[in-house]
Enzyme design. Structure first.
Site, short mmCIF file in Angstrom:
data_model
loop_
_atom_site.label_atom_id
_atom_site.label_comp_id
_atom_site.label_asym_id
_atom_site.label_seq_id
_atom_site.Cartn_x
_atom_site.Cartn_y
_atom_site.Cartn_z
N GLU A 1 26.30 22.01 -24.63
CA GLU A 1 27.18 23.03 -25.16
C GLU A 1 27.88 23.77 -24.01
O GLU A 1 27.87 23.32 -22.87
CB GLU A 1 26.37 23.98 -26.05
CG GLU A 1 25.76 23.26 -27.24
CD GLU A 1 25.03 24.18 -28.18
OE1 GLU A 1 24.24 25.03 -27.70
OE2 GLU A 1 25.23 24.06 -29.40
N HIS A 2 28.51 24.88 -24.31
CA HIS A 2 29.27 25.62 -23.30
C HIS A 2 28.35 26.43 -22.39
O HIS A 2 27.34 26.99 -22.83
CB HIS A 2 30.26 26.59 -23.97
CG HIS A 2 31.41 25.90 -24.62
ND1 HIS A 2 32.44 25.32 -23.91
CD2 HIS A 2 31.71 25.69 -25.94
CE1 HIS A 2 33.32 24.80 -24.75
NE2 HIS A 2 32.88 25.00 -25.98
N ALA A 3 28.71 26.50 -21.12
CA ALA A 3 28.00 27.37 -20.20
C ALA A 3 28.19 28.82 -20.62
O ALA A 3 29.25 29.21 -21.12
CB ALA A 3 28.52 27.17 -18.77
#
Length: 627
Positions: free
Chosen positions: A263-265
């Site tokens: 997923e996104h940082a």
């Protein structure tokens, strides 16, 4: 871009660092390192029992564990915690008292924890010195049960129940899709050989009939219709790269099985989900020189071409505005203005407009070997000047624009990572980038739930904001440079060597800007800010990906690009469709608790696969939707 949220308390930390190794030790006063949690043997995340020492394991969500706290110390001790994902954060006091009667709590397990027992009544502790008990780098595992105990002035951290193995779902998924790929490849070869056999037998039969009717004559009649010149073959690798981007985007937007690294940082860093949007922008830039060259060859007036650029940009922007209302967000007093397609529109308008204004009608002819070798760069030199000026403007605003009550040049997430007079600074998130958005759009019309909010207690911040659009424009222009390589160099080797050189150069620049570290460089890699290092690193991967796909698909022909090639030819349709269907059956479903990676990954892959099949169907029917 829509993304599923995470169900947990405010300390649920979605994703930046990998689990660190644990060491063990303790002293009479405090222990600095906790024992590493043992992984369970359950391959499909089965905790084994529903109840363990009074803990209801079925109530846990994915990537959660129980922590039991006990103390025989007569003093009133508070628990302070810090998650490894919260870089630069102080220890934060939890609303829980540790006594001899014990207390239990649920914690997310994606990142390591620091636990401190202290008499302090402050909300934040800057360091662990002076604490009664302290453990750092405590890695918890999914569905595990742990105990932090203070007995006879001795602090211990122990594993009461081993966690499960949480990556079995990925192994199963890879095996299933690898098997499907092999079966499809075999079926395709069998079908092709069958068709070729029928074709050859049909040709032989037709030839024998011609010989019987025409005798020994070898004269051929003049064709009744003129032979059409074959069209220039389409580069399938471009659509393949675009297809990879849209398929991965759908996968991560649909949850990615709730694996944090997919997923996104949260703030700084680069994870799988952070790659797809910049790749989309970059591949859009690759196609700009082709469109402009085609218009120039047809002697299309520049005014007409500019009108098409403006028209397409407006369509993208308005479509993005409409998609922002998904989920019933139709309140005009707090309607979000920025978005993914809005950024596409701005970047396309600027980059294509600059290219149109500065592209000559006829490409210059270079005589020297150096001129020929660098022709793709030399033709874009005026555009390079414009786009470097855009990057300079972005850098000056980022580091020198004063932001009220925040440090000038601040690039952090604000909140608890920036304590001022002992209080968090949620308004400082993103520094100048956040301030520009609040000034131009107001805080009510930007994204209210950034990835940093749950970790750093940050305020509203839009990852598709105004200032980040400047570096996004530069990223699209780097795609234009890749497209110009196709226009100026016709050999496979010449194209691939240049793309790989660009990949190496941009990667080196990106590593230099971020100091080859996640948080300690001058300009960290940051998708939320769309930092210059982020542009360089993601463009590095984009050049490399295009070179690999070009080699496999267009040069060697060992891969047709299927099934992502077909998805890439209808990318805008799949993007809009998967957003509209984000909570609709059959793309999504729920069975029971859905609290394991296996269940969530199965649902994610099901929805993603349906969109890939839709892309295949549209390609089969010859239907292609563009804006």
């Amino acid at each position: 871009m829509w993304q599923r949220g995470h169900t947990s308390d405010s300390f649920n930390i979605p994703f930046i660092q990998q689990h660190n190794n644990l060491l063990f030790g303790y002293s009479n006063r405090f222990s600095l390192c906790a024992p590493r949690a043992k992984m369970g043997s359950a391959f499909v995340e089965d905790p084994g029992v529903e109840d363990f020492l009074g803990f209801d394991l079925t109530a846990l969500e994915v990537d959660e564990a129980y922590l039991s706290l006990t103390s025989d110390d007569p003093r009133a001790l508070s628990l302070f915690t810090r998650n490894g994902d919260c870089y630069g954060c102080p220890l934060q006091r939890r609303d829980i008292k540790v006594t001899a009667e014990g207390a239990n709590m649920t914690l997310p397990t994606a990142h390591a924890w620091t636990f401190v027992l202290s008499e302090s009544t402050e909300e934040y502790l800057p360091e662990i010195n002076g604490s009664v008990c302290a453990f750092t780098e405590a890695n918890l595992g999914e569905f595990g049960v742990y105990e932090l105990a203070l007995e006879n002035n001795k602090c211990t951290f122990s594993t009461l129940k081993d966690p499960v193995f949480e990556y079995g779902a990925m192994v199963i998924a890879l095996a299933v899709y690898a098997g499907l790929a092999i079966l499809c490849a075999i079926a395709t070869q069998v079908y092709k050989r069958g068709v070729q056999s029928l074709f050859k037998s049909g040709v032989a039969e037709a030839t024998s009939q011609v010989v019987l009717h025409m005798g020994e004559s070898t004269e051929s009649a003049a064709p009744s219709t003129p032979v059409k010149t074959a069209k220039k073959p389409r580069l399938k690798s471009l659509d393949t790269v675009r297809g990879i981007s849209i398929v991965v985007m759908i996968f991560v937007n649909y949850g990615a099985g709730r694996y944090w690294f997919l997923e996104h940082a949260t703030w700084n860093g680069l994870q799988v989900a952070d790659l797809v949007f910049p790749w989309f922008l970059w591949i859009m830039g690759v196609c700009i020189p082709m469109g402009l060259q085609s218009a120039l060859r047809r002697n299309t007036p520049k005014k007409k071409t500019l009108f098409r650029i403006v028209k397409r940009s407006l369509k993208l922007f308005l479509l993005g505005i409409i998609l922002n209302s998904l989920g019933g967000w139709v309140y005009l007093d707090r309607y979000r203005i920025p978005g993914v397609l809005q950024r596409f529109a701005i970047c396309y308008f600027v980059t294509a407009g600059v290219a149109l204004a500065l592209s000559p009608k006829e490409a210059p002819k270079y005589q020297s070997n150096v001129g020929i070798a660098l022709s793709d760069i030399l033709q874009l030199f005026p555009q390079w000047v414009v786009h470097i000026l855009i990057v300079v403007c972005h850098t000056l605003i980022t580091f020198f624009l004063p932001v009220p009550d925040c440090p000038t040049g601040y690039l952090g997430p604000g909140g608890v990572a920036l304590l001022q007079d002992g209080e968090p600074s949620p308004q400082c998130i993103g520094g100048a980038a956040g301030e520009v958005d609040r000034w131009l759009l107001t805080a009510s019309h930007i994204y209210q739930n950034p990835t940093a909010k749950g970790v750093y207690s940050s305020g509203a911040f839009d990852p598709e904001g105004v200032l980040g659009s400047l570096t996004s424009i530069f990223q699209v222009f780097l795609g234009v440079q890749a497209g110009m390589v196709l226009q100026c160099h016709k050999t496979h080797r010449g194209r691939m060597v240049r793309w790989l050189l660009w990949s190496a150069v941009l990667g080196a620049i990106g590593a230099g800007l971020c100091g080859a570290s996640m948080n300690d460089g001058a300009i960290p890699v940051n998708k939320n800010l769309w930092s210059l290092s982020f542009v360089m690193v993601t463009s590095c991967f984009a050049f490399f990906l295009l070179a690999v796909c070009y080699l496999l698909v267009d040069v060697w022909g060992v891969w047709s690009g299927a099934p992502v090639f077909q998805a890439g030819m209808n990318s805008i349709f799949l993007y809009v469709g998967h957003n509209v269907a984000y909570n609709l059956f059959p793309w999504h479903y729920s069975i029971g608790h859905m609290n394991t990676h296996l269940e969530l990954l199965a649902e994610t892959l099901w929805g993603t696969t349906l969109w890939v099949l839709i892309g295949l169907y549209l390609h089969h029917k010859g239907k292609f939707y563009t804006v």
